[in-house]
Scaffold this motif. Sequence first.
Motif, mmCIF file in Angstrom:
data_model
loop_
_atom_site.group_PDB
_atom_site.id
_atom_site.type_symbol
_atom_site.label_atom_id
_atom_site.label_comp_id
_atom_site.label_asym_id
_atom_site.label_seq_id
_atom_site.Cartn_x
_atom_site.Cartn_y
_atom_site.Cartn_z
ATOM 1 N N ARG A 166 0.696 -12.696 -0.175
ATOM 2 C CA ARG A 166 1.908 -12.039 0.339
ATOM 3 C C ARG A 166 2.738 -12.997 1.191
ATOM 4 O O ARG A 166 3.966 -13.024 1.114
ATOM 5 C CB ARG A 166 1.526 -10.797 1.152
ATOM 6 C CG ARG A 166 0.885 -9.682 0.327
ATOM 7 C CD ARG A 166 0.731 -8.421 1.151
ATOM 8 N NE ARG A 166 -0.042 -7.415 0.444
ATOM 9 C CZ ARG A 166 -1.327 -7.153 0.677
ATOM 10 N NH1 ARG A 166 -1.985 -7.816 1.624
ATOM 11 N NH2 ARG A 166 -1.957 -6.217 -0.011
ATOM 12 N N ILE A 186 8.209 -8.455 -2.813
ATOM 13 C CA ILE A 186 7.414 -7.413 -3.468
ATOM 14 C C ILE A 186 8.299 -6.188 -3.649
ATOM 15 O O ILE A 186 8.714 -5.560 -2.674
ATOM 16 C CB ILE A 186 6.160 -7.061 -2.643
ATOM 17 C CG1 ILE A 186 5.269 -8.298 -2.485
ATOM 18 C CG2 ILE A 186 5.380 -5.932 -3.320
ATOM 19 C CD1 ILE A 186 4.074 -8.084 -1.560
ATOM 20 N N GLU A 210 4.248 -1.985 -4.528
ATOM 21 C CA GLU A 210 2.823 -2.286 -4.396
ATOM 22 C C GLU A 210 2.049 -0.981 -4.293
ATOM 23 O O GLU A 210 2.422 -0.087 -3.540
ATOM 24 C CB GLU A 210 2.560 -3.162 -3.171
ATOM 25 C CG GLU A 210 1.113 -3.606 -3.044
ATOM 26 C CD GLU A 210 0.882 -4.656 -1.957
ATOM 27 O OE1 GLU A 210 -0.254 -5.133 -1.843
ATOM 28 O OE2 GLU A 210 1.844 -4.988 -1.228
ATOM 29 N N MET A 225 0.742 -5.752 -7.157
ATOM 30 C CA MET A 225 2.088 -6.026 -6.665
ATOM 31 C C MET A 225 3.040 -6.310 -7.819
ATOM 32 O O MET A 225 2.692 -7.042 -8.749
ATOM 33 C CB MET A 225 2.076 -7.251 -5.745
ATOM 34 C CG MET A 225 1.035 -7.237 -4.664
ATOM 35 S SD MET A 225 0.910 -8.871 -3.853
ATOM 36 C CE MET A 225 -0.637 -8.653 -2.939
ATOM 37 N N LYS A 240 1.298 -8.893 6.256
ATOM 38 C CA LYS A 240 0.484 -9.780 5.428
ATOM 39 C C LYS A 240 -0.759 -9.069 4.909
ATOM 40 O O LYS A 240 -1.175 -9.272 3.765
ATOM 41 C CB LYS A 240 0.053 -11.008 6.233
ATOM 42 C CG LYS A 240 1.170 -11.968 6.577
ATOM 43 C CD LYS A 240 0.652 -13.089 7.469
ATOM 44 C CE LYS A 240 1.782 -13.948 7.997
ATOM 45 N NZ LYS A 240 1.296 -14.993 8.939
ATOM 46 N N GLY A 262 0.749 -5.295 3.238
ATOM 47 C CA GLY A 262 1.791 -5.440 2.239
ATOM 48 C C GLY A 262 2.812 -4.327 2.241
ATOM 49 O O GLY A 262 3.196 -3.799 3.285
#
Length: 232
Positions: free
Chosen positions: A134, A144, A147, A160, A176, A179
């Motif tokens: 990520r 992204i 997800e 993702m 991180k 996500g």
Amino acid sequence: MIYINNLISISPRLALCGEFVRHGVKVADIGTDHAYLPVYLAQQGKIISAIAADLREGPLQRGEANIQKYELSSIITTRLSDGLQSIKADEADDIIIAGMGGELIVKIISEAQWLRSDSKRLILQPMSRSEVLREYIYANGYEIEKEKCVLSEGRVYSVMLVAFSNKLRELTDLEKHLGSINPNDNKELFRAYAEKVIYHLTNKLKGIKPDEDNNEHTRVTTVLEQIKEMLI
């Protein structure tokens, strides 16, 4: 693997990867192994072509056997490839990289500059080090778009959908590790994924001595507390 009426049945993990593939596209499945996902997508009528790629001859032979079994040689071809090195830009619109560690996925993406196009989509399913993946995505002009979590064979994973945006962004530690997963999509799955992250962070914390790296100890402790608060 179970076959019903000559239709292939795949794991929930691979099925979620397939859900993110756009209709009417050319697909490259990197690390295809048995070519289960390309066969599934072709049977669903979702793709116009697929390259089932793998680094090793053995998986490619197994993939080829499945392609022939389901009479899909006109749609799916196999290719020996180290990541995306043997795949050309005009051969794939949606690229699936599933079942690998986050750091290996980063390496594969970084070596294929042709992915830096708004016409391409990446479907990524890391088995570990999702936070590294990520962080790389947002630090290198990708984002992204979607997800989701999935429970597959007793384990919870995230998948993702990634696109090139040409924008850079630094993620928080919480971003991180969790996500773009929406806790309200499936609260039980989100909890399971968050608990998995807590487990790994707790183990990481045990290996950090506060007097040796106080900053890292504080960062891990902080994100742990943040995730735990979300589960209350």
